[in-house]
Design an enzyme around this catalytic site. Structure first.
Site, PDB file in Angstrom:
ATOM      1  N   PRO A  54     -47.230  45.286 -31.531  1.00 18.31           N
ATOM      2  CA  PRO A  54     -47.370  44.706 -30.185  1.00 18.31           C
ATOM      3  C   PRO A  54     -46.183  43.846 -29.753  1.00 18.31           C
ATOM      4  O   PRO A  54     -45.936  43.667 -28.566  1.00 18.31           O
ATOM      5  CB  PRO A  54     -48.646  43.857 -30.293  1.00 18.31           C
ATOM      6  CG  PRO A  54     -48.957  43.717 -31.735  1.00 18.31           C
ATOM      7  CD  PRO A  54     -48.312  44.875 -32.440  1.00 18.31           C
ATOM      8  N   ASP A  65     -42.793  32.931 -28.989  1.00 16.66           N
ATOM      9  CA  ASP A  65     -43.327  32.674 -30.337  1.00 16.66           C
ATOM     10  C   ASP A  65     -44.066  33.943 -30.760  1.00 16.66           C
ATOM     11  O   ASP A  65     -45.291  33.981 -30.783  1.00 16.66           O
ATOM     12  CB  ASP A  65     -44.267  31.464 -30.241  1.00 16.66           C
ATOM     13  CG  ASP A  65     -44.835  31.060 -31.588  1.00 16.66           C
ATOM     14  OD1 ASP A  65     -44.467  31.664 -32.611  1.00 16.66           O
ATOM     15  OD2 ASP A  65     -45.672  30.138 -31.608  1.00 16.66           O
ATOM     16  N   SER A  66     -43.282  34.955 -31.039  1.00 11.64           N
ATOM     17  CA  SER A  66     -43.855  36.301 -31.158  1.00 11.64           C
ATOM     18  C   SER A  66     -43.924  36.769 -32.609  1.00 11.64           C
ATOM     19  O   SER A  66     -43.365  36.144 -33.499  1.00 11.64           O
ATOM     20  CB  SER A  66     -42.965  37.277 -30.399  1.00 11.64           C
ATOM     21  OG  SER A  66     -41.708  37.341 -31.032  1.00 11.64           O
ATOM     22  N   THR A  67     -44.584  37.888 -32.793  1.00 11.41           N
ATOM     23  CA  THR A  67     -44.520  38.604 -34.061  1.00 11.41           C
ATOM     24  C   THR A  67     -43.172  39.343 -34.104  1.00 11.41           C
ATOM     25  O   THR A  67     -42.359  39.238 -33.195  1.00 11.41           O
ATOM     26  CB  THR A  67     -45.685  39.611 -34.156  1.00 11.41           C
ATOM     27  OG1 THR A  67     -45.762  40.310 -32.917  1.00 11.41           O
ATOM     28  CG2 THR A  67     -47.017  38.914 -34.388  1.00 11.41           C
ATOM     29  N   ASP A  68     -42.968  40.114 -35.164  1.00 10.72           N
ATOM     30  CA  ASP A  68     -41.694  40.828 -35.339  1.00 10.72           C
ATOM     31  C   ASP A  68     -41.547  41.972 -34.330  1.00 10.72           C
ATOM     32  O   ASP A  68     -42.524  42.363 -33.692  1.00 10.72           O
ATOM     33  CB  ASP A  68     -41.613  41.375 -36.777  1.00 10.72           C
ATOM     34  CG  ASP A  68     -41.585  40.233 -37.793  1.00 10.72           C
ATOM     35  OD1 ASP A  68     -40.969  39.206 -37.481  1.00 10.72           O
ATOM     36  OD2 ASP A  68     -42.183  40.375 -38.865  1.00 10.72           O
ATOM     37  N   ASP A  91     -50.231  41.299 -22.193  1.00 11.74           N
ATOM     38  CA  ASP A  91     -48.952  41.609 -22.829  1.00 11.74           C
ATOM     39  C   ASP A  91     -47.871  40.741 -22.156  1.00 11.74           C
ATOM     40  O   ASP A  91     -47.713  40.795 -20.927  1.00 11.74           O
ATOM     41  CB  ASP A  91     -48.667  43.107 -22.617  1.00 11.74           C
ATOM     42  CG  ASP A  91     -47.394  43.543 -23.337  1.00 11.74           C
ATOM     43  OD1 ASP A  91     -46.575  42.680 -23.708  1.00 11.74           O
ATOM     44  OD2 ASP A  91     -47.229  44.768 -23.512  1.00 11.74           O
ATOM     45  N   GLY A  92     -47.135  39.970 -22.959  1.00  6.23           N
ATOM     46  CA  GLY A  92     -46.096  39.091 -22.416  1.00  6.23           C
ATOM     47  C   GLY A  92     -45.034  39.862 -21.649  1.00  6.23           C
ATOM     48  O   GLY A  92     -44.470  39.370 -20.668  1.00  6.23           O
ATOM     49  N   GLN A 140     -54.062  44.585 -33.825  1.00  4.31           N
ATOM     50  CA  GLN A 140     -53.522  44.324 -35.161  1.00  4.31           C
ATOM     51  C   GLN A 140     -54.617  43.917 -36.138  1.00  4.31           C
ATOM     52  O   GLN A 140     -55.714  43.531 -35.745  1.00  4.31           O
ATOM     53  CB  GLN A 140     -52.438  43.232 -35.065  1.00  4.31           C
ATOM     54  CG  GLN A 140     -52.898  41.970 -34.340  1.00  4.31           C
ATOM     55  CD  GLN A 140     -51.784  41.245 -33.577  1.00  4.31           C
ATOM     56  OE1 GLN A 140     -50.609  41.461 -33.849  1.00  4.31           O
ATOM     57  NE2 GLN A 140     -52.152  40.388 -32.640  1.00  4.31           N
TER      58      GLN A 140
END
Ligand code: SAM
Length: 282
Positions: A162, A155-158, A137-138, A31
Site C-alpha cells: 500500500p 510516515d509511511s510503510t516501505d 489512500d494518501g 496488509q
C-alpha cells in the site's frame, strides 16, 4: 516452547526478537497486522512481517520525524500526516500548543483501531481535538486537497504494497502543491546500507529534488529497523534545516525529549561519505 519474531532484512540477513506473547494477528484489506509483547523491546507491531514500532525505540523515530521540522520553523500551524497509523507522530505534534490543525490520513482503519487498543504509548493523542483522521489512500488524498499545510510528514510503510504510491513523482508533486509558501515535507527515507533499501532511498531523493529548491537528508540510529541506520528526507520551499534552525526558540519551549536536541538536529545532517556519494551530494 520458545517463540521468536524473525524479519528478513535481506535474503541472507535476519533479525529476531524473542516473543513473550502474540497479542493480535489479523488481515485487513491492505496488509497483515501483528502485535507482540517481548522482554527486550516491550510491545511491538509489524505490518506484512516488517517492524513498524517498538515500545522501547519508537521515541527515536518519532522525535526525529517531528522535532527536526518543528524546530526549523516554530511557526508551523497546519500539519498533514500521511500514514502514521500508530499515532506516534501525532503524539509528538500535539505537544506544540502553537499547532492548530493536524490531519492524519492512513489507508488502513484497522491499524488505527488495533494501535488504539494495544499501543496506547503511541496512540494516546489521536483523540486530541485538533486531530482529524481520514481513512484513505494518501496518494489520492493529496490529489484533491485544498488546504494549504505548513508541514507534511510522510510516515509511511516501505515502497511496496500500500505504501508504493507514497514514493512516486506524482505524490511529491501534489505534496509540493498542498504546501504553503513556507512549507516543509519530511518523509521516512529508508536505510542506506542494504542495497534494496538504498535503491529506494536514492530514487525518492531524486524525485523530491525535482520539485523542492531545498532538499536535504538526515539520519538517526534506530535499533530495530534494517541495519539500524535510518534516513529521513527534509524538503522545503523556503527553510534550510540548519541555517534556519531557531535553537533558542525551540529550547525555550521547554519540551522534554529523550533523543532529539538542537545539537543532534545539526549533527544528523552530517552524512557518512558512502551515503553522500549514493545521494550525489557534494
Ligand atoms: N514508523 C514506521 C516505519 O517506518 O516503519 C511507519 C509506521 S506507520 C504504522 C505506516 C502507516 O502507513 C501504516 O499504518 C499504513 O497503513 C500506512 N500506509 C501505507 N500506505 C499508505 C497509503 N498509500 N496512504 C496512507 N497510509 C498508508
Amino acid at each position: 516452547m520458545e517463540l521468536w519474531y524473525t524479519e528478513e532484512h535481506t535474503p541472507s540477513v535476519r533479525f529476531s526478537i524473542k516473543v513473550k506473547k502474540q497479542l493480535f494477528g489479523g488481515k485487513s484489506p491492505f496488509q497483515q497486522i501483528d502485535v507482540f509483547d517481548s522482554d527486550e523491546f516491550g510491545r511491538f507491531f509489524t505490518l506484512d512481517g516488517l517492524m513498524m514500532v517498538t515500545e522501547k525505540d519508537e521515541f527515536i523515530y518519532h522525535d526525529m520525524i517531528v522535532h527536526v521540522p518543528m524546530a526549523t520553523n516554530t511557526g508551523i500551524k497546519r500539519v498533514l500526516v500521511i500514514g502514521g497509523g500508530d499515532g506516534g507522530t501525532v503524539r509528538e505534534l500535539t505537544r506544540y500548543k502553537t499547532i492548530e490543525k493536524i490531519d492524519m490520513v492512513d489507508i488502513d482503519e484497522m491499524v488505527v483501531k488495533v494501535c488504539r487498543e494495544l499501543l496506547p504509548f503511541t496512540s494516546r493523542k489521536l483523540g486530541d481535538p485538533r486531530v482529524t483522521l481520514y481513512f484513505e489512500d494518501g496518494l489520492k488524498f493529496v490529489r484533491t486537497v485544498e488546504e494549504s499545510y505548513d508541514l507534511i510528514i510522510v510516515d509511511s510503510t516501505d515502497p511496496f504494497g500500500p505504501g508504493e504510491g507514497l514514493f512516486t513523482r506524482e505524490f511529491y508533486g501534489n505534496c509540493f502543491r498542498a504546501l504553503s509558501a513556507e512549507g516543509i515535507l519530511v518523509n521516512q527515507h529508508e536505510n542506506p546500507y542494504y542495497e534494496s533499501y538504498s535503491a529506494s532511498m536514492k530514487r525518492a531523493h531524486r524525485r523530491i529534488e525535482e520539485f523542492f529548491p531545498i532538499c536535504r537528508v538526515y539520519q538517526a540510529h534506530i535499533p530495530t529497523y534494517p541495519s539500524g541506520h535510518w534516513l529521513f528526507g527534509f524538503a522545503s520551499k523556503k527553510f534550510d534545516p540548519i541555517a534556519d534552525l531557531d535553537a533558542a526558540a525551540w529550547n525555550g519551549l521547554g519540551l522534554e525529549t529523550k533523543y532529539y536536541n538542537t545539537d543532534i538536529h545539526v549533527g544528523s545532517f552530517m552524512l557518512p561519505n558512502y551515503v553522500k556519494s549514493a545521494l550525489e551530494i557534494k
